[in-house]
Design an enzyme around this catalytic site. Structure first.
Site, PDB file in Angstrom:
ATOM      1  N   LYS A  85      45.991  21.974  44.557  1.00  0.00           N
ATOM      2  CA  LYS A  85      45.646  21.446  43.239  1.00  0.00           C
ATOM      3  C   LYS A  85      46.960  20.308  42.795  1.00  0.00           C
ATOM      4  O   LYS A  85      46.713  20.081  41.762  1.00  0.00           O
ATOM      5  CB  LYS A  85      45.740  22.462  42.167  1.00  0.00           C
ATOM      6  CG  LYS A  85      44.265  23.567  42.601  1.00  0.00           C
ATOM      7  CD  LYS A  85      43.167  22.738  42.533  1.00  0.00           C
ATOM      8  CE  LYS A  85      41.807  23.496  42.717  1.00  0.00           C
ATOM      9  NZ  LYS A  85      40.593  22.930  42.347  1.00  0.00           N
ATOM     10  N   SER A  93      41.078  32.151  48.821  1.00  0.00           N
ATOM     11  CA  SER A  93      40.224  31.097  49.381  1.00  0.00           C
ATOM     12  C   SER A  93      40.481  30.571  50.610  1.00  0.00           C
ATOM     13  O   SER A  93      39.425  30.300  51.638  1.00  0.00           O
ATOM     14  CB  SER A  93      40.364  30.078  48.252  1.00  0.00           C
ATOM     15  OG  SER A  93      41.629  29.624  48.163  1.00  0.00           O
TER      16      SER A  93
END
Length: 331
Positions: free
Chosen positions: A47, A289
């Site tokens: 991110k 994830s």
């Protein structure tokens, strides 16, 4: 050595690929499973890429000016990336964040000077959470912008779920990095879907180079999602959201549904097991994830038709953000 960098903004991207030899051998895989280690970004997650891209895009467009506050809603890593980039550029930062994310996420954002507000602490957002059964990733943006933030001045809501700078940065950095580092010899890309930016951008670039490359999206399995019977599942895959077989209003605009060839649903416990195993076999600590992407890549590697193929799985973040959770608890 490249010299002395002047800002963390210069450190984003160019993350390494690692062939998981120990893991591949332990599982008897005849395809090469390769991890794209996004925790090599300065704030340990993929991110960082979109945080930098969205802030700089807002600056270039004139929407973000000195003294303005950057605002976002997130399950954690985007908030951390934005908090860090905002701090480096001198902007205040505020994030509306899921209640149940790991404690480390709150602490890191606060360390960068960011302000966190749990979704349930804002009545409007709490209502939306109930209406969407917790699938907030796209549904929460409109009411946040229209009912909460519209009352304020001098703020920029970057809105990762609809911001084109999100998939675009993966199209111009993540995808090309994978292509260059594999010398064009990549057969399958595996990525979890949160906002869909990674799979849309990187997958789109790779397919533009070779239409035969297969792109596989990963979403949580049914037992790892909230339900009427179990509003809070025992375990979940942080930051990963369903995008197949769900209402359109909870699918982010940043997800290109024409990019992926297959969807694999992964249960949290399977993601945990994969993360634990690769830690012990290859010495890398990855998050939930990443474990989900690894488990999906493993299933693909076991298929006879994928023998000797190169499967690149994007590992979004580090396992260090999950030490307060059950991810690495003894089995």
């Amino acid at each position: 050595m490249a010299g002395i960098y002047q800002s963390i903004t210069e450190l984003v991207g160019r993350t390494p690929l690692l062939q998981l030899n120990g893991y591949n051998k332990a599982n008897g895989l005849q395809a090469d499973v390769i991890g794209k280690l996004e925790y090599f970004n300065p704030n340990q997650s993929v991110k960082d890429r979109i945080a930098l891209a969205m802030i700089e895009d807002a600056e270039k467009s004139g929407k973000l000016k000195p003294g303005y506050t950057v605002v976002e809603t997130t399950s954690g890593n985007t908030g951390i990336g934005l908090a860090a980039i905002a701090a480096s550029k001198g902007y205040p930062f505020r994030v509306y964040i899921q209640d149940q994310v790991s404690e480390e996420r709150f602490k890191v954002i606060h360390a960068f000077g960011g302000k966190t507000i749990k979704l349930t602490e804002e009545p409007t957002l709490g209502r939306v959470l109930k209406e969407t059964n917790g699938d907030f990733v796209a549904a929460i943006a409109a009411p946040l912008k229209e009912e909460v933030l519209s009352k304020e001045d001098n703020i920029v809501f970057v809105d990762q779920c609809s911001n084109p700078a999100n998939p675009n940065i993966h199209r111009v950095t993540t995808g090309p990095e994978i292509w260059e580092d594999t010398e064009g010899k990549v057969d399958i890309l595996v990525a979890c879907v949160g906002t869909g930016g990674t799979i849309s951008g990187a997958g789109g670039f790779l397919k533009s180079k070779n239409p035969n490359i297969k792109v596989v999206g990963v979403q949580p399995g049914p037992n790892s999602l909230p339900s009427d019977e179990k509003p809070e599942p025992d375990e979940e895959i942080t930051g990963v959201h369903p995008f197949s077989g769900v209402p359109d209003n909870i699918i982010p605009a940043t997800l290109d549904r024409n990019i992926y060839d297959e969807v694999i649903a992964v249960e949290a416990l399977d993601a945990y097991k994969a993360a634990r195993q690769v830690a012990k076999k290859d010495g890398i600590l990855i998050g939930t994830s990443s474990g989900a992407a690894l488990f999906a890549a493993t299933q693909l590697a076991k298929r006879p038709e994928n023998k000797r193929k190169k499967i690149v799985a994007v590992f979004p973040d580090t396992g260090l953000r999950y030490l307060s959770t059950n991810l690495f608890a003894e089995e």
